[in-house]
Design a protein around this motif. Structure first.
Motif, PDB file in Angstrom:
ATOM      1  N   ALA A  89       8.273  -0.409   6.281  1.00  0.00           N
ATOM      2  CA  ALA A  89       9.415   0.068   5.497  1.00  0.00           C
ATOM      3  C   ALA A  89       9.920   1.415   5.996  1.00  0.00           C
ATOM      4  CB  ALA A  89       9.024   0.172   4.026  1.00  0.00           C
ATOM      5  N   GLY A  90      11.237   1.485   6.193  1.00  0.00           N
ATOM      6  CA  GLY A  90      11.887   2.741   6.556  1.00  0.00           C
ATOM      7  C   GLY A  90      11.720   3.158   8.000  1.00  0.00           C
ATOM      8  N   THR A  91      11.228   2.259   8.862  1.00  0.00           N
ATOM      9  CA  THR A  91      10.990   2.613  10.260  1.00  0.00           C
ATOM     10  C   THR A  91      11.609   1.570  11.190  1.00  0.00           C
ATOM     11  OG1 THR A  91       8.943   1.368  10.671  1.00  0.00           O
ATOM     12  CG2 THR A  91       8.728   3.480   9.518  1.00  0.00           C
TER      13      THR A  91
END
Length: 307
Positions: A89-91
């Motif tokens: 998540a978020g990468t």
């Protein structure tokens, strides 16, 4: 300093001492803290060293977290997520977690050659490393080409191959594992890795855009050689691939926690040794976008299929 140590240390890259790890590929950079805040000269020196050594190793990079890892990778170009495997998540990171189905890359390959502009650089960070086993081996595909007999060079120069992520995920890749692990790996391949199918056509010999070296572009994503039957493709692939993975062309790295390895994906293949059983092994990779490969006669790779 002993004469042996002096021989193994390359001091030709300004303030970047490099210990040679093997004869034809691989150097360990000494006493450098990787960071996105390194100045342009340092990044340029790292890039020049990478083109020479093909793989650079860094010990003790415990300061790197996911965010800093990605920021450092962006100093080498645009970073991209894996085309089919979801990132944490978020990468944009590509995660290889041995406890999950897709975490054991135990087959010789160059990263993501099933797209036309495959990555130029990969930066892998050891997050959780087993107490033993789990080494990674890299092979120099440029020296493999250089050492081909002239007749084989001429043949290879003329050949193109279709690469796909929907490759033959053979049973030998799960041999020696328990049935549950084998099933998980097959399910991950079928449901995640090939959730969208890609195909690209590449020259078997391409010209490195920086060094000008010719290198063999092979690995397990090859589906067939253009214009040949499947049996003929397999025979020629085996002859050339076996040249790439000769032991003298390789370097093997014994991971420690927080190691970072950077490799030139345009001039290498790699293989993660699957010999650590049920121990935890978690590594995360930043991938730097590349460009389409160029053949010896100037033609470029092309996309055959994408979602």
């Amino acid at each position: 300093m002993s004469s042996a140590a002096q021989t193994s240390l390359d001091t030709s890259f300004e303030n970047l001492p490099i210990r040679r790890v093997a004869g034809l590929i691989g150097g360990e950079v000494q006493d450098l803290k990787l960071s996105a805040s390194l100045d342009d000269a340092a990044i340029d020196t790292l890039h020049r060293a990478l083109v020479k050594y093909k793989v650079l190793f860094f010990r003790g990079q415990s300061h790197l977290d996911d965010a800093e890892h990605q920021a450092f990778g962006a100093r080498f170009g645009d970073t991209v997520p894996h085309p089919t495997v979801p990132s944490p998540a978020g990468t944009k990171l590509f995660e290889l977690d041995a406890s999950k189905g897709g975490g054991r890359a135990d087959s010789w390959h160059t990263d993501v050659t099933f797209i036309d502009a495959f990555p130029k650089i990969s930066i892998l960070r050891g997050v959780k490393i087993p107490a033993y086993g789990g080494d990674t081996v890299w092979a120099n595909t440029a020296v493999a080409y250089e050492r081909l007999p002239d007749d084989l060079k001429r043949l290879a120069d003329s050949l193109w191959a279709v690469h796909t992520n929907d490759y033959d995920y053979g049973a030998e890749r799960v041999a020696g594992t328990d049935a549950q692990s084998a099933d998980a790996r097959l399910a991950h391949h079928q449901n995640v890795f090939v959730s969208s199918v890609y195909e690209a056509e590449h020259p078997i010999v391409h010209v490195h855009p920086v060094s000008g070296e010719k290198a063999l572009l092979l690995g397990h994503f090859i589906k067939r050689i253009v214009g040949l039957s499947s049996s003929e493709s397999a025979r020629i692939f085996e002859i050339l691939q076996n040249r790439v993975i000769r032991l003298e062309n390789t370097v093997r790295w014994q991971w420690r926690q927080n190691d970072v390895v950077i490799w030139d994906n345009r001039a290498t293949q790699h293989y993660a040794v699957n010999d650590y059983g049920t121990q935890e092994r978690l590594v995360r990779r930043v991938t730097v976008a590349g460009e389409r490969a160029v053949s010896v006669d100037g033609r470029r790779s092309r996309t055959l299929r994408r979602p």
